[in-house]
Design a protein around this motif. Structure first.
Motif, PDB file in Angstrom:
ATOM      1  N   GLN A   1      -2.629  -4.389   1.520  1.00 19.61           N
ATOM      2  CA  GLN A   1      -3.609  -3.557   0.820  1.00 19.61           C
ATOM      3  C   GLN A   1      -3.007  -3.095  -0.504  1.00 19.61           C
ATOM      4  OE1 GLN A   1      -6.613  -3.141   1.429  1.00 19.61           O
ATOM      5  NE2 GLN A   1      -6.950  -3.483   3.607  1.00 19.61           N
TER       6      GLN A   1
ATOM      7  N   LYS B   1      -2.213  -1.184  -3.831  1.00 22.95           N
ATOM      8  CA  LYS B   1      -2.494   0.184  -4.284  1.00 22.95           C
ATOM      9  C   LYS B   1      -2.628   0.107  -5.797  1.00 22.95           C
ATOM     10  CE  LYS B   1       0.017   2.216  -0.509  1.00 22.95           C
ATOM     11  NZ  LYS B   1       0.560   0.923  -0.016  1.00 22.95           N
TER      12      LYS B   1
ATOM     13  N   ILE C   1      -3.938   2.083  -9.376  1.00 19.93           N
ATOM     14  CA  ILE C   1      -4.344   3.330 -10.021  1.00 19.93           C
ATOM     15  C   ILE C   1      -5.404   2.985 -11.061  1.00 19.93           C
ATOM     16  CG2 ILE C   1      -3.587   5.262 -11.475  1.00 19.93           C
ATOM     17  CD1 ILE C   1      -2.467   5.403  -8.653  1.00 19.93           C
TER      18      ILE C   1
ATOM     19  N   VAL D   1      -8.588   1.217  -5.223  1.00 20.72           N
ATOM     20  CA  VAL D   1      -8.281   1.840  -6.509  1.00 20.72           C
ATOM     21  C   VAL D   1      -8.378   3.357  -6.386  1.00 20.72           C
ATOM     22  CG1 VAL D   1      -8.817   1.924  -8.954  1.00 20.72           C
ATOM     23  CG2 VAL D   1      -9.197  -0.176  -7.695  1.00 20.72           C
ATOM     24  N   ARG D   2      -7.309   4.028  -6.741  1.00 18.78           N
ATOM     25  CA  ARG D   2      -7.274   5.488  -6.691  1.00 18.78           C
ATOM     26  C   ARG D   2      -7.456   5.995  -8.114  1.00 18.78           C
ATOM     27  NH1 ARG D   2      -2.157   5.552  -2.516  1.00 18.78           N
ATOM     28  NH2 ARG D   2      -3.294   4.456  -0.883  1.00 18.78           N
ATOM     29  N   TYR D   3      -8.474   6.830  -8.280  1.00 19.25           N
ATOM     30  CA  TYR D   3      -8.893   7.150  -9.647  1.00 19.25           C
ATOM     31  C   TYR D   3      -8.213   8.375 -10.239  1.00 19.25           C
ATOM     32  CZ  TYR D   3     -12.763   4.020  -8.481  1.00 19.25           C
ATOM     33  OH  TYR D   3     -13.524   2.957  -8.105  1.00 19.25           O
TER      34      TYR D   3
ATOM     35  N   PHE E   1       1.563   6.155 -18.903  1.00 14.55           N
ATOM     36  CA  PHE E   1       0.890   6.399 -17.612  1.00 14.55           C
ATOM     37  C   PHE E   1       0.921   5.112 -16.779  1.00 14.55           C
ATOM     38  CE2 PHE E   1      -2.315   9.684 -19.536  1.00 14.55           C
ATOM     39  CZ  PHE E   1      -1.264  10.539 -19.800  1.00 14.55           C
TER      40      PHE E   1
ATOM     41  N   LYS F   1       4.394   4.410 -15.635  1.00 11.46           N
ATOM     42  CA  LYS F   1       4.737   5.367 -14.586  1.00 11.46           C
ATOM     43  C   LYS F   1       4.146   4.913 -13.252  1.00 11.46           C
ATOM     44  CE  LYS F   1       5.815   9.706 -13.215  1.00 11.46           C
ATOM     45  NZ  LYS F   1       7.111  10.351 -13.376  1.00 11.46           N
ATOM     46  N   ALA F   2       2.856   4.544 -13.302  1.00 14.21           N
ATOM     47  CA  ALA F   2       2.199   4.133 -12.063  1.00 14.21           C
ATOM     48  C   ALA F   2       2.887   2.910 -11.471  1.00 14.21           C
ATOM     49  CB  ALA F   2       0.717   3.843 -12.334  1.00 14.21           C
TER      50      ALA F   2
ATOM     51  N   LEU G   1       6.160   3.738  -9.940  1.00 15.13           N
ATOM     52  CA  LEU G   1       6.087   4.546  -8.721  1.00 15.13           C
ATOM     53  C   LEU G   1       5.542   3.756  -7.535  1.00 15.13           C
ATOM     54  CD1 LEU G   1       4.827   7.995 -10.017  1.00 15.13           C
ATOM     55  CD2 LEU G   1       7.052   7.481  -9.012  1.00 15.13           C
ATOM     56  N   GLY G   2       5.259   2.477  -7.757  1.00 18.18           N
ATOM     57  CA  GLY G   2       4.862   1.665  -6.616  1.00 18.18           C
ATOM     58  C   GLY G   2       3.443   1.146  -6.643  1.00 18.18           C
ATOM     59  N   ALA G   3       2.708   1.376  -7.736  1.00 24.14           N
ATOM     60  CA  ALA G   3       1.365   0.808  -7.808  1.00 24.14           C
ATOM     61  C   ALA G   3       1.488  -0.701  -7.975  1.00 24.14           C
ATOM     62  CB  ALA G   3       0.601   1.407  -8.981  1.00 24.14           C
TER      63      ALA G   3
ATOM     64  N   ARG H   1       6.311  -4.159  -6.213  1.00 23.73           N
ATOM     65  CA  ARG H   1       7.670  -3.681  -5.901  1.00 23.73           C
ATOM     66  C   ARG H   1       8.539  -3.764  -7.161  1.00 23.73           C
ATOM     67  NH1 ARG H   1       8.649  -1.792  -0.542  1.00 23.73           N
ATOM     68  NH2 ARG H   1       6.836  -2.426   0.599  1.00 23.73           N
ATOM     69  N   TRP H   2       8.150  -2.995  -8.136  1.00 20.94           N
ATOM     70  CA  TRP H   2       8.732  -3.188  -9.467  1.00 20.94           C
ATOM     71  C   TRP H   2       9.491  -1.962  -9.877  1.00 20.94           C
ATOM     72  CZ3 TRP H   2       6.934  -1.212 -14.421  1.00 20.94           C
ATOM     73  CH2 TRP H   2       7.555  -1.853 -15.513  1.00 20.94           C
TER      74      TRP H   2
END
Lengths: 675, 166
Positions: free
Chosen positions: B7, B9, B11, B37-39, B52, B55-56, B59-61, B135-136
């Protein structure tokens, strides 16, 4: 930084709880996210019980931040801000999460929905912890109003506002106010004469103490914002001194030049080079058309000047720029008729006896080019059969996909007028008949009883090439009758094309100037399609009439009146609240690179040459945040959308990102967020 | 759908005036699309700082969506053109860093185009699902020196932000 955050997850009946495990979300966030003091779920957060739950918690639990996970903030942000405010908490310390429109209504996957809701609520908690108390700002409202467009919608707005004694400026591009309605003969469904109901309104506007008409004028530019707009209007030279012209019409009579009038008479009639578009024009004053006047073209003639009894002709007049200050602006610029030449299969412009709806309106009008007689292009022969083709340029993927809303009723009206005046056979070719308003369908029934033939099907072509002796000398309408399931060829003498209503050709330019947006089709976009069809996204700019979308006269008048009511409310209140979402520059740390200066389309960022720093004028800033994102030194703060707030939100949204992907996700919902 | 399926993730930055309302409309018309998608609501797509997006991703997006008004329809007149410029540059940079095409997408959706946004999201989710997790930077969470560096940068950021705030 320790906060006490209250989290409230709304079930919205089963709208949210049917898909999202609200209790699990509230529990996960309450247990796993730092600083959450209270975390609850409730059936209807927007109910008075839900709101008082928040208020009581703020007081008893000493909450200093609130997160509400419910519907769209566009629906209930105000509600929950007020609830916080009532309990003494600054409304900008509340954050909403849209778990209904953005989650529960778009998926059936309960596990993923719950996971997404948990992540979004966590993001909101992280964000709200860093939100700051903001105070709404107020600006005074200038009581003057600008109305762009002097058609029926604009006049309605102008008169309603002027009745309360506030000044209104009406800018009209044509020489007279009146708009399209002045061109019509009868109005559906009551069949009262258009001029009889419009001209009293026009003269009322013309004579009103508080209404200032700026005809033969165009809007040049708009600056400023709600409450205090500055607008520049170009008053085009009329070459007639408005102070002394009496409107006697001698100049028009003596002018030797005849010009085809393709604006007011839709190309069917003629006017002179100095002209008033129609006898009831307001102001009753002519203009000179410099493209045709012999004096302007060849430097001769001056007949109008010689015969004018008051010596009002002024060939040396120049365009004039008028600067106005107004608090609100109403756009009521109407529509353009579809150019029927774009559909060559219908023969307009090629086949003489194919007319547009506007031409036919002028033909029916007793003051029009044929004196109200329905005749063919030769101006003598009355047609014995007439075809009315609906949806020309509407509901058509090749041109416009939308329905123009007014043409069905206008086509029925034409059918009635033909039957009543000359008794000719009328064939109405339609896709669907749309008679949606009060007394409209009754009118349809009446026109059917009057013997108009209705043929269901889109017309393939109109041709003058006969296939049988009966078609000799006729226009033949070829159409698939979808009710009978057969191809039909119907020979007629006259064809009327019900052209679509289209946005004004320059609507996008005006939208850009006024700072509003257009739909894909080019109509001005209202603030909300259902709940606020009058305002726009730009505060202080309102819409009235067909510029917002195809509309008939009653709807245009209603919208014009609604715009007036909104503006009167603002004038009465005297001041308007502005969201405190603006950018500010830390001038101590600004390097003066000026990258932000060029990014602001509202010219809100000034450069202080002496101190070599940039500065944001809060009253002009609209809060988009583009400069905030661009500042290389990161010294522009976008209130309510600060970098640290958004970074924190992203962190919260991804709090579960590094959990093992193969781990059963249900555990996430039960166990909450990985720290 | 099995629990074991990947699934992504994602942003999603939505502008307040067009794309946020497009997402609202997709909801009110019950348009089904992937819930991945998390808004984040921003006033304008022009507010989206490339930082942004970075950052996303860090952080694992697995992907980032930026959605705004159509060119010419921006509530702030022309700010989405600036978004377009930034995103082009950012995507260039991301390519050099080895982030696959399609992980970061710019989409235009007017307030009337819920279906368009939904369709774009479904396409994006499918694409990222086929690419797999980002996984970056790869495996950084197992490398203490990277974690220490991140910690250091984050605290510098925090203190800088604190300085700005005071």
């Amino acid at each position: 930084m320790s906060r006490r955050v209250g989290v409230y997850v709304c079930h919205c009946g089963s709208n949210i709880a049917g898909t999202i495990d609200c209790e699990a979300v509230a529990r996960a966030v309450g247990e796993r996210v730092a600083d959450v003091a209270v975390s609850r779920d409730y059936k209807f957060m927007c109910s008075s019980l839900g709101q008082s739950m928040i208020q009581e918690d703020i007081e008893k639990e000493k909450l200093d931040r609130v997160v509400v996970a419910a519907c769209s903030p566009h629906l209930h942000e105000k509600t929950f801000r007020r609830a916080c405010s009532n309990a003494g908490l600054n409304p900008y310390l509340m954050q909403m999460v849209n778990v209904r429109e953005h989650i529960s209504w778009v998926t059936k996957d309960q596990v993923e929905a719950t996971r997404k809701a948990t992540a979004m609520v966590t993001g909101a908690v992280e964000r709200v912890k860093r939100q700051e108390a903001l105070e709404p700002q107020y600006v005074p409202v200038n009581p003057a109003t600008l109305v762009v467009g002097g058609g029926i919608a604009g006049l309605q707005t102008a008169i309603e506002i002027a009745e309360f004694g506030h000044p209104v400026y009406v800018v009209e591009r044509e020489p007279s106010i009146g708009g399209h309605m002045a061109q019509f003969d009868k109005t559906f469904p009551t069949l009262d004469c258009s001029a009889c109901i419009l001209t009293p309104r026009m003269s009322e506007a013309g004579q009103h103490d508080c209404i200032h008409l700026l005809t033969w004028s165009e809007l040049e530019s708009v600056s400023g914002s709600v409450g205090n707009f500055k607008v520049r209007v170009r008053k085009k030279a009329r070459y007639v001194n408005s102070e002394i012209c009496t409107g006697c019409g001698v100049c028009e009579e003596k002018c030797p030049i005849k010009v085809v009038d393709d604006v007011f008479e839709a190309g069917l009639g003629i006017r002179k080079a100095i002209y008033m578009p129609f006898p009831q024009a307001v102001p009753k004053m002519p203009v000179i058309d410099t493209a045709h006047c012999i004096w302007f073209v060849r430097g001769k003639c001056r007949a109008c000047e010689i015969f004018c009894p008051t010596k009002a002709i002024a060939f040396d007049q120049k365009d004039e720029i008028v600067e106005l200050e107004v608090g609100n602006i109403v756009l009521a610029t109407g529509y353009d008729l579809f150019d029927c030449r774009r559909l060559p299969q219908y023969g307009y412009g090629r086949l003489d006896n194919v007319f547009t709806s506007l031409e036919f309106e002028r033909m029916c009008n007793a003051a029009g080019p044929t004196g109200g007689r329905i005749v063919l292009r030769d101006r003598e022969t009355e047609p014995r059969s007439v075809a009315v083709i609906h949806c020309v340029g509407s509901r058509d993927k090749r041109t416009n996909e939308y329905c123009s809303a007014t043409c069905c009723m206008a086509a029925l009206k034409f059918g009635h007028l033909v039957r009543e005046r000359i008794g000719a056979e009328v064939y109405s070719f339609y896709i669907d008949i749309r008679t949606f308003s009060k007394d409209y369908d009754e009118f349809y029934q009446r026109v059917m009883d009057e013997g108009v033939h209705f043929v269901r099907g889109r017309v393939a072509e109109v041709t003058d090439v006969p296939r049988s002796p009966a078609e000799e000398g006729k226009l033949v309408v070829q159409c698939e009758d979808t009710l009978l399931g057969v191809q039909r060829r119907i020979p007629v003498d006259m064809v009327i094309l019900m052209g679509a209503l289209e946005p004004r050709a320059d609507a996008r330019d005006l939208a850009l100037e006024a700072g509003i947006s257009c739909s894909m089709n080019g109509w001005f976009t209202e603030r909300h399609p259902k709940l606020d069809p009058v305002a726009t996204m730009t505060d202080g700019v309102f819409l009235a009439g067909a510029c917002q979308g195809p509309k008939d006269i009653p709807s245009s008048v209603a919208q014009g009146a609604a715009a007036a009511a909104r503006i009167l409310g603002m004038i009465t209140r005297g001041r308007v609240e502005i969201e405190p979402v603006v950018a500010t520059i830390d001038e101590e740390r600004c390097s003066g690179c000026r990258i932000c200066n060029a990014l602001c389309p509202f010219h809100a960022i000034e450069f202080d040459e002496a101190r070599h720093v940039s500065h944001v004028q809060a009253s002009l800033c609209k809060g988009c945040g583009t400069c905030v994102a661009a500042c290389p030194a990161q010294v522009i703060r976008g209130a309510h959308f600060m970098n640290e707030q958004i970074f924190a939100e992203i962190e919260g949204l991804l709090a579960d990102a590094w959990s093992d992907v193969s781990e059963p996700v249900a555990a996430f919902a039960a166990g909450g967020v990985d720290d | 759908m099995t629990d074991l399926e990947f699934q992504p993730k994602i942003i999603g930055f939505l502008c307040n005036w067009c794309s946020y309302r497009a997402a609202d409309l997709a909801g009110s018309t019950r348009t089904r699309y992937a819930p991945n998608v998390r808004y984040v609501r921003v006033m304008c797509s022009g507010r989206v700082d490339p930082a942004f997006v970075m950052k996303a991703l860090s952080l694992g997006a697995d992907g980032v969506l930026v959605a705004g008004c159509h060119p010419g329809e921006c509530h702030y007149l022309e700010q989405n053109y600036k978004t377009m410029r930034r995103m082009t540059m950012l995507q260039h940079t991301l390519r050099q860093l080895g982030v696959e095409e399609g992980r970061v997408r710019l989409v235009w959706a007017s307030a009337a185009e819920g279906h368009r946004l939904a369709k774009a999201i479904d396409e994006m989710v499918d694409r990222i699902r086929s690419l797999g997790p980002l996984r970056w930077p790869a495996g950084w969470q197992e490398r203490p020196e990277v974690l220490a560096a991140i910690e250091r940068v984050a605290s510098e950021h925090a203190s800088a932000a604190q300085e700005v705030a005071t």
